[in-house]
Write a protein that holds these residues in place. Structure first.
Motif, mmCIF file in Angstrom:
data_model
loop_
_atom_site.group_PDB
_atom_site.id
_atom_site.type_symbol
_atom_site.label_atom_id
_atom_site.label_comp_id
_atom_site.label_asym_id
_atom_site.label_seq_id
_atom_site.Cartn_x
_atom_site.Cartn_y
_atom_site.Cartn_z
ATOM 1 N N ARG A 2 -8.321 4.985 2.824
ATOM 2 C CA ARG A 2 -8.128 5.264 1.403
ATOM 3 C C ARG A 2 -8.428 4.042 0.543
ATOM 4 O O ARG A 2 -8.942 4.172 -0.570
ATOM 5 N N VAL A 3 -8.101 2.853 1.039
ATOM 6 C CA VAL A 3 -8.290 1.637 0.237
ATOM 7 C C VAL A 3 -9.390 0.753 0.758
ATOM 8 O O VAL A 3 -9.804 -0.191 0.071
ATOM 9 N N GLY A 4 -9.853 1.004 1.971
ATOM 10 C CA GLY A 4 -10.647 0.005 2.680
ATOM 11 C C GLY A 4 -12.104 -0.068 2.283
ATOM 12 O O GLY A 4 -12.829 0.925 2.332
ATOM 13 N N GLU B 227 -12.675 10.244 10.604
ATOM 14 C CA GLU B 227 -11.588 10.367 9.641
ATOM 15 C C GLU B 227 -10.266 10.681 10.325
ATOM 16 O O GLU B 227 -9.205 10.478 9.755
ATOM 17 N N ASP B 228 -10.324 11.152 11.558
ATOM 18 C CA ASP B 228 -9.124 11.482 12.324
ATOM 19 C C ASP B 228 -8.961 10.443 13.426
ATOM 20 O O ASP B 228 -9.757 10.376 14.354
ATOM 21 N N PHE B 229 -7.909 9.614 13.310
ATOM 22 C CA PHE B 229 -7.740 8.562 14.308
ATOM 23 C C PHE B 229 -7.376 9.135 15.668
ATOM 24 O O PHE B 229 -7.582 8.474 16.691
ATOM 25 N N HIS C 154 -4.225 4.902 9.608
ATOM 26 C CA HIS C 154 -5.681 4.987 9.518
ATOM 27 C C HIS C 154 -6.118 5.555 8.171
ATOM 28 O O HIS C 154 -6.989 4.993 7.504
ATOM 29 N N LYS C 155 -5.512 6.644 7.764
ATOM 30 C CA LYS C 155 -5.895 7.273 6.494
ATOM 31 C C LYS C 155 -5.495 6.397 5.313
ATOM 32 O O LYS C 155 -6.179 6.381 4.275
ATOM 33 N N LEU D 157 0.792 -1.216 0.000
ATOM 34 C CA LEU D 157 0.000 0.000 0.000
ATOM 35 C C LEU D 157 0.833 1.278 0.000
ATOM 36 O O LEU D 157 0.407 2.291 -0.561
ATOM 37 N N VAL D 158 2.004 1.241 0.616
ATOM 38 C CA VAL D 158 2.825 2.455 0.718
ATOM 39 C C VAL D 158 3.851 2.525 -0.404
ATOM 40 O O VAL D 158 3.887 3.486 -1.187
#
Length: 339
Positions: free
Chosen positions: A329-331, A278-280, A324-325, A191-192
């Motif tokens: 983004r993919v989840g 959206e903010d962990f 988290h983001k 992912l990164v």
């Protein structure tokens, strides 16, 4: 972990139950429906799409209750295991059962979070796979390389694991923790490092992963962690190299998400969950910290060690928010065939 109840008698169930202890109904886990489904007298469950499903062939070998389409098939979680102990290794096989239980828990959580798993059939070079190895007759080194995760099954044994935890001066060590940490390496790769912008962002947060890993390894075990490591890292091991910092952060992200989700399902916590913010940082401050403090106090009341013996400074919360983001983004939670 969601709250499961028996569809026949409404008694509470645990994720690994193969039958309801209250009414005796045989159960199978449906990955797509995410439910512990009741089986009929023939051991069959007819799902919402009308398919007849049976339990995984590895029910007796590893306690797997996951449903499959054809009798004798392995479920998706079991197919991820590339290597297991030989049939003559009774010690290794007993440990294998416990390890597979943790692996199923991991796959379940990754599905809930929508983190995509590519197996070796889809990606032979870098797909996710597990070598679950017995160290009865040979040394096994836990690690990850190109999607292949190696686990020492001796880590399922409490006395061995506690010995290693004390020797390495770790506050926390579990089999599920090993799976989560090593899977963090896999997801950093898929992912990164597959995205140049995310790679640069990660390097600005965790450090430059191009630094020599072997040099970092030697330095860490020769000198230990810096005195001020708590300001920037979740653990001493995270200070060794940016790879380990990401993997440790990823593992703690899963620790927190799973525990918060479970507490919310059982009415033990209030506040935002991992899928509602959206903010962990909001999840950490409003839900996780009050919950973990309470759980630590409960453990202390029982004379046990803290359930979560870690401190989360702002820099670590920022790292958790990166994971988290990345996940958001993919989840997309898995729904579909119980493969």
């Amino acid at each position: 972990m969601q709250r499961f109840t028996c569809a026949v008698c409404s008694a509470p169930l645990f994720f690994e139950n193969s039958r309801c202890l209250a009414c005796g109904t045989q159960l199978g886990f449906h990955r797509g429906e995410r439910t512990l489904a009741p089986l009929d007298d023939d051991g069959v469950y007819r799902d919402l799409e009308g398919r007849s499903l049976r339990r995984c062939v590895n029910l007796k070998l590893s306690g797997c209750t996951w449903l499959v389409r054809e009798e004798g098939d392995e479920c998706f979680s079991c197919t991820l295991t590339r290597t297991r102990p030989d049939d003559h290794d009774t010690t290794g096989l007993a440990q294998f059962l416990d390890a597979e239980r943790s692996k199923r828990h991991l796959v379940y959580e990754l599905d809930v979070l929508g983190l995509p798993i590519e197996d070796r059939d889809r990606n032979p070079e870098r797909g996710l796979a597990f070598d679950l190895l017995s160290s009865v007759e040979e040394k096994v080194v836990i690690g990850h390389q190109n999607g292949l995760i190696t686990i020492d099954l001796a880590e399922t044994v409490d006395s061995h694991r506690e010995k290693m935890r004390a020797r390495l001066d770790e506050p926390y060590r579990t089999m599920l923790g090993h799976f989560r940490h090593e899977t963090g390496h896999y997801f950093e790769g898929t992912l990164v490092f597959s995205d140049p912008d995310l790679t640069e962002r990660a390097r600005s947060i965790f450090g430059d992963d191009r630094a020599s890993y072997q040099d970092a390894l030697k330095r860490h075990y020769a000198e230990g962690a810096p005195e001020d490591w708590r300001r920037e890292h979740i653990s001493t091991y995270a200070t060794m190299h940016p790879y380990e910092d990401f993997a440790e952060t990823f593992a703690h992200y899963l620790h927190i998400c799973d525990t918060v989700d479970t507490a919310l399902h059982y009415g033990l916590a209030e506040g935002p969950g991992p899928n509602s913010s959206e903010d962990f940082g909001d999840v950490v401050r409003e839900t996780w910290i009050p919950l973990s403090v309470a759980l630590n106090q409960v453990n202390r009341s029982m004379g046990a060690n803290d359930l979560y013996p870690f401190v989360l400074p702002p820099s670590v919360i920022a790292k958790l928010d990166f994971v988290h983001k990345l996940r958001v983004r993919v989840g997309e939670p898995v729904a579909g065939p119980p493969a």
